[in-house]
Design a protein around this motif. Structure first.
Motif, short mmCIF file in Angstrom:
data_model
loop_
_atom_site.label_atom_id
_atom_site.label_comp_id
_atom_site.label_asym_id
_atom_site.label_seq_id
_atom_site.Cartn_x
_atom_site.Cartn_y
_atom_site.Cartn_z
N GLN A 120 0.90 -1.13 0.17
CA GLN A 120 0.03 -0.04 -0.02
C GLN A 120 0.87 1.42 0.03
OE1 GLN A 120 -3.53 -0.16 -0.34
NE2 GLN A 120 -2.81 2.12 -1.18
N ARG A 121 2.01 1.26 0.77
CA ARG A 121 2.71 2.33 0.74
C ARG A 121 3.46 2.57 -0.36
NH1 ARG A 121 8.93 2.63 2.78
NH2 ARG A 121 9.27 4.89 2.14
N CYS A 122 3.97 1.38 -1.16
CA CYS A 122 4.45 1.37 -2.41
C CYS A 122 3.56 2.10 -3.40
CB CYS A 122 4.88 0.11 -2.85
SG CYS A 122 5.83 -0.10 -4.17
N THR A 126 3.97 5.50 -5.17
CA THR A 126 4.23 5.69 -6.68
C THR A 126 3.17 7.01 -7.35
OG1 THR A 126 4.94 3.58 -6.74
CG2 THR A 126 4.10 4.46 -8.70
N VAL A 127 2.13 6.63 -6.82
CA VAL A 127 1.22 7.64 -7.21
C VAL A 127 1.57 9.26 -6.92
CG1 VAL A 127 -1.10 8.69 -6.93
CG2 VAL A 127 -0.83 6.14 -7.01
N HIS A 128 1.84 9.41 -5.66
CA HIS A 128 2.40 10.62 -5.41
C HIS A 128 3.47 11.23 -6.32
CE1 HIS A 128 3.99 14.06 -2.97
NE2 HIS A 128 5.23 13.64 -3.11
N LEU A 130 4.34 10.15 -9.33
CA LEU A 130 3.94 10.17 -10.71
C LEU A 130 3.34 11.34 -10.97
CD1 LEU A 130 3.08 6.69 -11.88
CD2 LEU A 130 4.83 7.99 -12.75
N ARG A 131 2.45 11.77 -9.92
CA ARG A 131 1.86 13.30 -9.82
C ARG A 131 2.68 14.39 -10.25
NH1 ARG A 131 -2.83 12.29 -5.41
NH2 ARG A 131 -4.29 10.98 -6.70
N ARG A 132 3.69 14.13 -9.43
CA ARG A 132 4.71 15.50 -9.68
C ARG A 132 5.57 15.38 -10.78
NH1 ARG A 132 8.56 13.53 -4.91
NH2 ARG A 132 9.87 15.16 -5.97
N LEU A 133 6.09 13.99 -11.46
CA LEU A 133 6.66 13.84 -12.65
C LEU A 133 5.69 13.94 -13.96
CD1 LEU A 133 8.85 10.64 -11.59
CD2 LEU A 133 9.61 13.27 -12.04
N ALA A 134 4.56 13.77 -13.91
CA ALA A 134 3.87 13.86 -15.24
C ALA A 134 3.71 15.19 -15.93
CB ALA A 134 2.34 13.44 -14.76
N PRO A 135 3.68 16.33 -15.00
CA PRO A 135 3.89 17.59 -15.78
C PRO A 135 5.19 17.85 -16.40
CG PRO A 135 2.73 18.09 -13.61
CD PRO A 135 3.19 16.45 -13.58
N LEU A 136 6.19 17.47 -15.74
CA LEU A 136 7.59 17.37 -16.10
C LEU A 136 7.54 16.71 -17.68
CD1 LEU A 136 10.42 18.19 -16.36
CD2 LEU A 136 10.95 16.11 -14.90
N ALA A 137 7.06 15.56 -17.74
CA ALA A 137 7.11 14.94 -19.09
C ALA A 137 6.33 15.50 -20.13
CB ALA A 137 6.37 13.25 -18.68
N THR A 138 5.21 16.17 -19.64
CA THR A 138 4.47 16.98 -20.65
C THR A 138 5.12 17.90 -21.18
OG1 THR A 138 2.29 16.41 -19.63
CG2 THR A 138 2.37 18.20 -20.89
N ASP A 139 5.92 18.75 -20.17
CA ASP A 139 6.74 19.89 -20.78
C ASP A 139 7.71 19.38 -21.58
OD1 ASP A 139 4.97 21.45 -19.16
OD2 ASP A 139 6.47 21.72 -17.43
N LEU A 140 8.33 18.21 -21.56
CA LEU A 140 9.52 17.83 -22.25
C LEU A 140 8.92 16.87 -23.42
CD1 LEU A 140 11.66 16.36 -19.19
CD2 LEU A 140 12.08 18.27 -20.72
#
Length: 291
Positions: A120-122, A126-128, A130-140
């Protein structure tokens, strides 16, 4: 009904482990491979940009990237660094460094092994992240594709092992730049696999294929068409789900007496492509006969 094989054919560099990056590019291009899935571990850190550009100059599309650190939690394949934040930072750095030379590609990742079995923690972390990294991926200009792994990898490389678990995780992330890496070797044994693939629909970003026998090691996959996976059915379900991208050959073959790495790798690629095309055609014929 689509008559010919409808997907572009790609090769993941893990498939040709004995070759250098430059040999991968030269051989794939000569064999008519249409796309390369780049493994960052094969890049020379001092020449990575030059190598990425050489792959594109050869005519190969960069369909996906396997970052050097591709799990947020610990991984047997890449145990260092140990700290989650350091691993997330390493993944982000791979995005920043390689994305400018892989526009539109998907960066493949999975959860890693839950600490002390705390799945559950994992999943929550992971969700937390990915929410941080998703906008970075979009920008790139790239995407992130999470890969459910075979149950043989639970608590070693992953906390998720079915398509539906991956879709639940993607629902929790809730960002269009995050989708699914569908590796048939990993997911073919889950109940109603065809139905799960269809449910995934537009969220399928990456498709990988090989074939299965009961593994003799942690790195034991077969040429498509020579094992137990119902590839034809899975390929057709993937098409019906709306996927129109690359079907990528991903083979591991280490610590087994008949390693494909010790064989003619050009023939491995040729026979794999033929096996996929045959699987598609045979299933199509079976459907037509039943109609």
């Amino acid at each position: 009904m689509i008559e010919g094989f409808p997907f572009r054919f790609g090769v993941n560099e893990f498939t040709t482990q004995p070759w250098s990056f430059e040999e991968d590019v030269a051989h794939y291009a000569a064999l008519g491979v249409e796309a390369i899935e780049i493994c960052e571990a094969k890049l020379d850190p001092e020449r990575a940009v030059e190598q990425m550009e050489a792959a594109r100059a050869s005519g190969l599309a960069v369909s996906a990237v396997q970052p050097r650190i591709r799990t947020f939690f610990g991984s047997k394949m890449a145990p260092q660094p140990e700290a989650v934040e350091q691993r997330v930072a390493a993944f982000a750095e791979s995005l920043k460094r390689l994305a400018p030379h892989a526009e539109g590609a998907s960066f493949v990742m999975n959860t890693g092994a839950p600490s002390n079995g705390n799945m559950q923690r994992c999943l929550d972390e992971t969700v937390h992240h990915l929410r941080r990294l998703a906008p970075l991926a979009t920008d790139l200009g790239v995407k992130i594709a999470i890969e459910p792994l075979n149950p043989t990898s639970i608590n070693v490389e992953t906390a998720i092992w079915t398509v539906d678990q991956a879709l639940d995780l993607l629902d929790a992330v809730g960002h269009d730049s995050c989708g699914l890496c569908l590796d048939y070797w990993n997911i073919w044994q889950q109940p109603d696999c065809d139905g799960a693939i269809r449910r995934a629909g537009h969220r399928i970003f990456v498709v990988q294929a090989s074939d299965w026998r009961t593994p003799l090691s942690a790195m034991d996959r077969l040429v498509p068409g020579s094992g137990a996976i119902p590839l034809g059915s899975l390929l057709h379900a993937t098409w019906e789900a709306g996927y129109r991208g690359v079907c990528t050959l991903e083979i591991f073959s280490s610590d087994v007496p008949d390693s494909l790495y010790a064989q003619d790798l050009e023939n491995v690629i040729r026979h794999s492509r033929q096996g996929l095309e045959r699987a598609w055609k045979d299933h199509a014929s079976k459907v037509q006969r039943a109609a």
